[in-house]
Design an enzyme around this catalytic site. Structure first.
Site, PDB file in Angstrom:
ATOM      1  N   GLY A 194     -16.078 -21.764  39.126  1.00  0.00           N
ATOM      2  CA  GLY A 194     -16.485 -20.417  39.529  1.00  0.00           C
ATOM      3  C   GLY A 194     -15.757 -19.950  40.772  1.00  0.00           C
ATOM      4  O   GLY A 194     -16.334 -19.292  41.645  1.00  0.00           O
ATOM      5  N   TYR A 250     -32.346 -15.299  37.519  1.00  0.00           N
ATOM      6  CA  TYR A 250     -31.421 -15.942  38.464  1.00  0.00           C
ATOM      7  C   TYR A 250     -32.216 -16.815  39.444  1.00  0.00           C
ATOM      8  O   TYR A 250     -31.884 -17.975  39.685  1.00  0.00           O
ATOM      9  CB  TYR A 250     -30.656 -14.839  39.207  1.00  0.00           C
ATOM     10  N   ASP A 289     -12.188 -21.139  36.743  1.00  0.00           N
ATOM     11  CA  ASP A 289     -13.136 -20.085  36.402  1.00  0.00           C
ATOM     12  C   ASP A 289     -12.957 -19.790  34.920  1.00  0.00           C
ATOM     13  O   ASP A 289     -12.015 -20.275  34.287  1.00  0.00           O
ATOM     14  CB  ASP A 289     -12.873 -18.825  37.260  1.00  0.00           C
ATOM     15  N   ILE A 290     -13.858 -18.953  34.402  1.00  0.00           N
ATOM     16  CA  ILE A 290     -13.772 -18.625  32.971  1.00  0.00           C
ATOM     17  C   ILE A 290     -12.595 -17.691  32.687  1.00  0.00           C
ATOM     18  O   ILE A 290     -12.076 -17.638  31.587  1.00  0.00           O
ATOM     19  CB  ILE A 290     -15.121 -18.033  32.487  1.00  0.00           C
ATOM     20  N   ARG A 291     -12.204 -16.924  33.729  1.00  0.00           N
ATOM     21  CA  ARG A 291     -11.049 -16.014  33.578  1.00  0.00           C
ATOM     22  C   ARG A 291      -9.968 -16.351  34.586  1.00  0.00           C
ATOM     23  O   ARG A 291     -10.255 -16.799  35.693  1.00  0.00           O
ATOM     24  CB  ARG A 291     -11.495 -14.563  33.819  1.00  0.00           C
ATOM     25  N   LYS A 299     -32.252 -20.872  39.972  1.00  0.00           N
ATOM     26  CA  LYS A 299     -31.871 -21.513  41.245  1.00  0.00           C
ATOM     27  C   LYS A 299     -32.957 -22.467  41.744  1.00  0.00           C
ATOM     28  O   LYS A 299     -32.646 -23.552  42.219  1.00  0.00           O
ATOM     29  CB  LYS A 299     -31.551 -20.444  42.306  1.00  0.00           C
ATOM     30  N   GLY A 359     -15.317 -15.959  42.249  1.00  0.00           N
ATOM     31  CA  GLY A 359     -16.408 -15.137  42.769  1.00  0.00           C
ATOM     32  C   GLY A 359     -16.264 -14.811  44.243  1.00  0.00           C
ATOM     33  O   GLY A 359     -15.295 -15.211  44.904  1.00  0.00           O
ATOM     34  N   GLN A 360     -17.265 -14.090  44.764  1.00  0.00           N
ATOM     35  CA  GLN A 360     -17.230 -13.610  46.162  1.00  0.00           C
ATOM     36  C   GLN A 360     -17.033 -14.775  47.144  1.00  0.00           C
ATOM     37  O   GLN A 360     -16.196 -14.697  48.040  1.00  0.00           O
ATOM     38  CB  GLN A 360     -18.542 -12.875  46.491  1.00  0.00           C
ATOM     39  N   ASP A 398     -14.702 -23.368  31.299  1.00  0.00           N
ATOM     40  CA  ASP A 398     -16.024 -22.805  31.027  1.00  0.00           C
ATOM     41  C   ASP A 398     -17.045 -23.867  31.435  1.00  0.00           C
ATOM     42  O   ASP A 398     -16.959 -25.010  30.985  1.00  0.00           O
ATOM     43  CB  ASP A 398     -16.097 -22.510  29.516  1.00  0.00           C
TER      44      ASP A 398
HETATM   45  N1  SER Z   1     -26.523 -12.201  46.705  1.00  0.00           N
HETATM   46  C1  SER Z   1     -27.396 -12.667  45.671  1.00  0.00           C
HETATM   47  C2  SER Z   1     -27.902 -11.559  44.841  1.00  0.00           C
HETATM   48  O1  SER Z   1     -28.069 -10.499  45.377  1.00  0.00           O
HETATM   49  C3  SER Z   1     -28.554 -13.421  46.248  1.00  0.00           C
HETATM   50  O2  SER Z   1     -28.250 -14.765  46.188  1.00  0.00           O
HETATM   51  O3  SER Z   1     -28.170 -11.748  43.698  1.00  0.00           O
END
Ligand code: SER
Length: 311
Positions: free
Chosen positions: A8, A139, A34-36, A143, A11-12, A49
């Site tokens: 991953g 989500y 990453d997947i892409r 977690k 990502g950010q 993946d």
């Molecule tokens: N930044 C995340 C979200 O907003 C929180 O972990 O989903």
């Protein structure tokens, strides 16, 4: 030293953390995936993946991987659009990594948790490390369950898993995608592009946040900490600052006086309201000497300075 595999990495956080790890350990020590395919890959990149356990196993064997940073996940707002796919990717992805951790004798694994594990029954102010965590998003459920699996694999198999509950992450280097705290990054892009921002949260919605520099330092410090000092293998509470959309807008106005903000809350307002306002991260301070460096004022002036040329 073996190699580090990051899952991953587009990502950010991955984008920035991968760069920091390359600087620290050497360019060829970090395998990003990453997947892409990323738009402009730096260093070693492999398409992977997280649901394809066999391919991850092959990369571990072929490259001599002994640490994994498992960052791949679907975030809070995107997750609500496809709950079952989110569960599959967030949960099965983690279980694949934990299983491979045992099978391949991986030395250290990093798993990011989130403020999304908190829920309506969690104390909202100075949220403690332990409490009632009944998240309302898929989500968040993935977690908190993920944290429990990390703790389980550590106790049962001795796997060295380490985890942080990241608050909203603010950085100039990358854009967040599909989260509820994304507004705190978008607002800077709006301020610099058009001196305006249309906020999807109400003006007084207070959330815990952290600047990217602190996130990277915290993550590397935790991964390098003496394992004997770490009492937790679920996620450590962590925070840099806490503010509302109105307060960050006021701070931006100190630099851009004619900046205008409008508020048009959408479905993300309910998600934000289910989380907490501020966090007690004493355990991180005690166990691995965590100390944030950026508050709202320092973060805002650095964001505007660094983002100006980019935007
Ligand atoms: N930044 C995340 C979200 O907003 C929180 O972990 O989903």
């Amino acid at each position: 030293m073996g190699k580090i595999l990051m899952l991953g990495s587009n990502g950010q956080i991955g984008t920035v953390l991968a760069g920091a790890l390359r600087m620290k350990y050497g360019r060829d020590q970090i395998i990003c995936s990453d997947i892409r395919q990323p738009i402009s890959p730096e260093g070693i990149f492999l398409k992977l993946d997280v649901l394809d356990k066999d391919s991850i196993a092959k990369v571990i064997d072929d490259h001599g991987v002994d640490q994994i940073y498992h960052l791949a996940a679907i975030l809070s707002a995107s997750g609500e659009k496809n709950p079952l796919l989110t569960w599959q990717i967030n949960m099965q992805g983690l279980l694949n990594v934990l299983e491979l951790g045992v099978e391949k004798k991986i030395k250290k694994i990093f798993f990011p948790s989130s403020i999304a594990i908190y829920g309506p029954s969690t104390p909202k102010v100075r949220t403690p490390q332990f409490g009632s965590f009944m998240p309302t998003t898929v989500y968040g459920i993935s977690k908190i369950t993920g944290e429990m699996w990390c703790e389980y694999y550590h106790k049962r198999f001795g796997l060295d898993v380490r985890s942080i509950r990241y608050p909203g992450v603010i950085g100039w280097q990358s854009l967040p995608e599909g989260g509820t705290t994304d507004y705190a990054v978008e607002i800077f892009h709006g301020a610099l592009k058009s001196k305006s921002y249309n906020c999807f949260l109400k003006e007084n919605t207070r959330l815990p946040m952290i600047y990217m520099d602190d996130v990277i330092r915290a993550t590397i410090e935790l991964m390098e900490a003496d394992g004997k000092r770490l009492r937790l293998r679920s996620g450590y509470n962590l925070v840099g600052m806490s503010f509302t959309p109105k307060e960050i807008a006021e701070e931006i106005k100190k630099h851009i006086p004619d900046f205008k903000i409008e508020y048009n809350p959408d479905f993300r307002q309910n998600i934000a309201e289910s989380w907490t306002e501020s966090i007690n991260d004493q355990e991180a301070k005690d166990d691995w000497d965590w100390k944030p460096q950026y508050d709202l004022a320092a973060m805002t002036s650095d964001m505007l300075k660094m983002l100006k040329d980019k935007v």
